[in-house]
Scaffold this motif. Structure first.
Motif, PDB file in Angstrom:
ATOM      1  N   THR A  46       0.649  -1.295   0.175  1.00 32.44           N
ATOM      2  CA  THR A  46       0.108   0.016  -0.031  1.00 32.44           C
ATOM      3  C   THR A  46       0.886   1.187  -0.029  1.00 32.44           C
ATOM      4  OG1 THR A  46      -1.979  -1.288   1.250  1.00 32.44           O
ATOM      5  CG2 THR A  46      -1.769   1.439   1.194  1.00 32.44           C
ATOM      6  N   ALA A  47       1.834   1.183   0.854  1.00 29.07           N
ATOM      7  CA  ALA A  47       2.713   2.373   0.864  1.00 29.07           C
ATOM      8  C   ALA A  47       3.552   2.458  -0.445  1.00 29.07           C
ATOM      9  CB  ALA A  47       3.726   2.311   2.224  1.00 29.07           C
ATOM     10  N   ASP A  48       4.067   1.572  -1.027  1.00 32.97           N
ATOM     11  CA  ASP A  48       4.789   1.533  -2.041  1.00 32.97           C
ATOM     12  C   ASP A  48       4.205   1.949  -3.382  1.00 32.97           C
ATOM     13  OD1 ASP A  48       7.196   1.037  -3.594  1.00 32.97           O
ATOM     14  OD2 ASP A  48       6.714  -0.874  -3.955  1.00 32.97           O
ATOM     15  N   GLY A  50       0.750   3.282  -3.369  1.00 31.09           N
ATOM     16  CA  GLY A  50      -0.122   4.265  -3.128  1.00 31.09           C
ATOM     17  C   GLY A  50      -1.494   3.746  -3.317  1.00 31.09           C
ATOM     18  N   SER A  52      -5.307   2.936  -2.658  1.00 31.25           N
ATOM     19  CA  SER A  52      -6.374   3.244  -1.944  1.00 31.25           C
ATOM     20  C   SER A  52      -6.959   2.368  -1.176  1.00 31.25           C
ATOM     21  CB  SER A  52      -7.631   3.974  -2.834  1.00 31.25           C
ATOM     22  OG  SER A  52      -7.949   3.071  -3.760  1.00 31.25           O
ATOM     23  N   GLN A  56      -6.973  -1.873  -2.229  1.00 35.39           N
ATOM     24  CA  GLN A  56      -6.266  -2.825  -1.097  1.00 35.39           C
ATOM     25  C   GLN A  56      -7.535  -3.889  -0.680  1.00 35.39           C
ATOM     26  OE1 GLN A  56      -5.260  -0.952   3.001  1.00 35.39           O
ATOM     27  NE2 GLN A  56      -5.097   1.033   1.900  1.00 35.39           N
ATOM     28  N   GLY A 106       1.817  -0.466 -10.396  1.00 40.13           N
ATOM     29  CA  GLY A 106       0.719   0.297  -9.660  1.00 40.13           C
ATOM     30  C   GLY A 106      -0.424  -0.529  -9.425  1.00 40.13           C
TER      31      GLY A 106
END
Length: 477
Positions: A46-48, A50, A52, A56, A106
């Motif tokens: 999620t952090a890598d 980005g 939403s 997730q 992505g």
């Protein structure tokens, strides 16, 4: 050789049959571990990427939905092109999709790759029962199904642990990507075994894929399972209930279409005459209810221990590991107890599970939620033993009254029933337990689980006896 053939020399399985079985075990291990391993990597990816909140959820649910909605179609394609061919294509696709997941740039790309991974997993899973039943004589089915079920259950529970280890050691600096890329060497090995040892015969006769049935079943299962998953997240909103009901309507239309197709003599996607066999019919009800019950239990137990009883994640993991060890012991014990006691052994197993859970609820009420984990160790192990005894031998018992051809027809049906049971179990859990999310709610949930388990024990006794199943199989041959 007919389309039911999955491994050569089914009458006298040798090393080749066991190595082909090994390919199936590796495939189910990859398929099941990828259901849960991604949960550990979710914060990191999620952090890598980005991602939403919705992305997730789709990373997790996209895999499960694609898997559930394509099982029946994948089973029919396997009957058309050959189990070996479909299994090899699915293993290759699953491995490639895993690499795609691990190289996604992505969140949207990762979601699409996970959907592809789930569909490929269904392609593997939908062939397995047909391969196992064709590759081994009936007297070996309890053993191979015990091994198969044990590996599947162990893989699901091992997922978060393996994910944590991979993230900790950070192979090659891959981070979260390693939880997907690890499937590359494993998948290549499974493909090599299957290529060498699965039977190369082609199916006899001409078969056509029921495209209308495939669309109806896929859309119906998607609406049903996705609707229940959304109810779990957002509650009983009118629009979500409407989606779920539309899934039920589409499923009913699908069943009617399959009945008409069977009457006309065309190849159906789902052979409804399977449910004319009492063992399979009752067993299907037991499988669906058991998987829903077990999914609800595992999910509720973890949250109850941490959020209600105040256990640390480590202590929670130790308790669940003890439960898993009990399940493994029950799976092994079933190889001795079921041949001797038949359906009564299964009924005793699920009743033992229900009794332990019910006693646990009474204990929590008496101690007002201040539970001694050491004191609970015995009942936790016993509950796991009951689950292993019941769950591992249920499927071979319900299949034992079918002839070889009907067994292969069940290859996509059983996993589909399991997936629907999972979805229903989590939805009911949300309604019964999380409405209060308290000690009282936990006790109520444990009471409900115990009651359902005891009802399953009573229903298990209604299963045909071994003698009746053997007569049914002989008359169907």
């Amino acid at each position: 050789m007919s389309e039911t053939a999955g491994v050569a020399k089914a009458e006298a399985p040798g090393l080749g049959a066991w190595l082909a079985f090994g390919a199936c075990l590796i495939a189910v291990f990859m398929q099941m571990i990828d259901v849960t391993i991604v949960n550990t990597a979710l914060p990191s990816l999620t952090a890598d990427l980005g991602a939403s909140r919705s992305a997730q959820l789709l990373v997790i649910s996209g895999y499960a939905l694609a898997f559930a909605c394509t099982l029946l179609t994948a089973a029919r394609i396997g009957a058309m092109v050959g189990r070996r061919q479909m299994f090899l294509m699915s293993v290759a696709a699953f491995t490639a999709a895993s690499v795609w997941c691990g190289s996604a740039s992505g969140a949207t790309e990762l979601v699409i790759a996970r959907v592809a991974q789930g569909a490929a997993g269904a392609g593997m899973a939908a062939q397995t029962i047909a391969i196992l039943t064709a590759g081994f004589p009936r007297e070996r089915h309890p053993l191979v199904f015990a091994l198969y079920g044990g590996v599947a259950g162990f893989a699901g529970m091992l997922g978060p642990i393996v994910g944590g280890v991979l993230l900790t050691i950070d192979i090659g600096g891959w981070g979260w990507r390693s939880v997907f890329l690890i499937n590359l060497p494993v998948g290549v090995f499974a493909f090599a075994l299957a290529w060498k040892f699965l039977d190369r015969s082609r199916p006899e006769g001409r078969h056509r894929l029921d495209l209308v049935g495939a669309a109806l079943s896929g859309l119906g299962l998607f609406a049903l399972i996705a609707g229940m998953a959304q109810i779990q997240q957002h509650g009983w909103r009118l629009d979500l209930v409407a989606v779920t009901c539309s899934g039920l309507v589409l499923t009913a239309v699908f069943l009617a279409q399959q009945r008409r197709r069977t009457t006309r003599g065309a190849d159906p996607l789902l052979r409804l005459d399977l449910f004319g066999n009492p063992g399979f019919r009752i067993g299907s009800m037991l499988v669906g209810a058991f998987f829903g019950l077990f999914t609800a239990f595992v999910f509720a137990a973890s949250i109850t221990m941490q959020d209600v009883l105040g256990y640390s994640p480590l202590l929670t993991g130790m308790v669940m590991t003890l439960f898993a060890l009990g399940a493994g012991a029950g799976a092994i014990g079933s190889l001795i107890l079921v041949p001797r006691w038949d359906i009564w052994a299964l009924a005793a197993g699920i009743a033992l599970f229900g009794g332990c859970i019910g006693a646990g609820g009474v204990y929590l009420h008496l101690v007002d939620g201040v539970a001694n984990a050491l004191l609970c160790a015995g009942p936790v192990f016993a509950a796991g033993f009951g689950v292993g005894l019941f769950g591992v031998q249920l499927q071979p018992m319900m299949l034992s009254g079918l002839d070889a051809k009907r067994m292969t027809e069940a290859s996509g049906v059983l996993p589909t029933i399991e997936q629907v049971g999972n979805a229903v179990g989590l939805t009911v859990l949300t309604t019964v337990f999380f409405a209060s999310h308290s000690l009282g709610g936990a006790i109520m949930m444990m009471g409900a689980i115990a009651a359902v388990a005891l009802m399953l024990a009573a229903l298990t006794v209604a299963m045909p006896s071994r003698a009746h199943r053997e007569r049914a199989a002989l008359s169907a041959s």
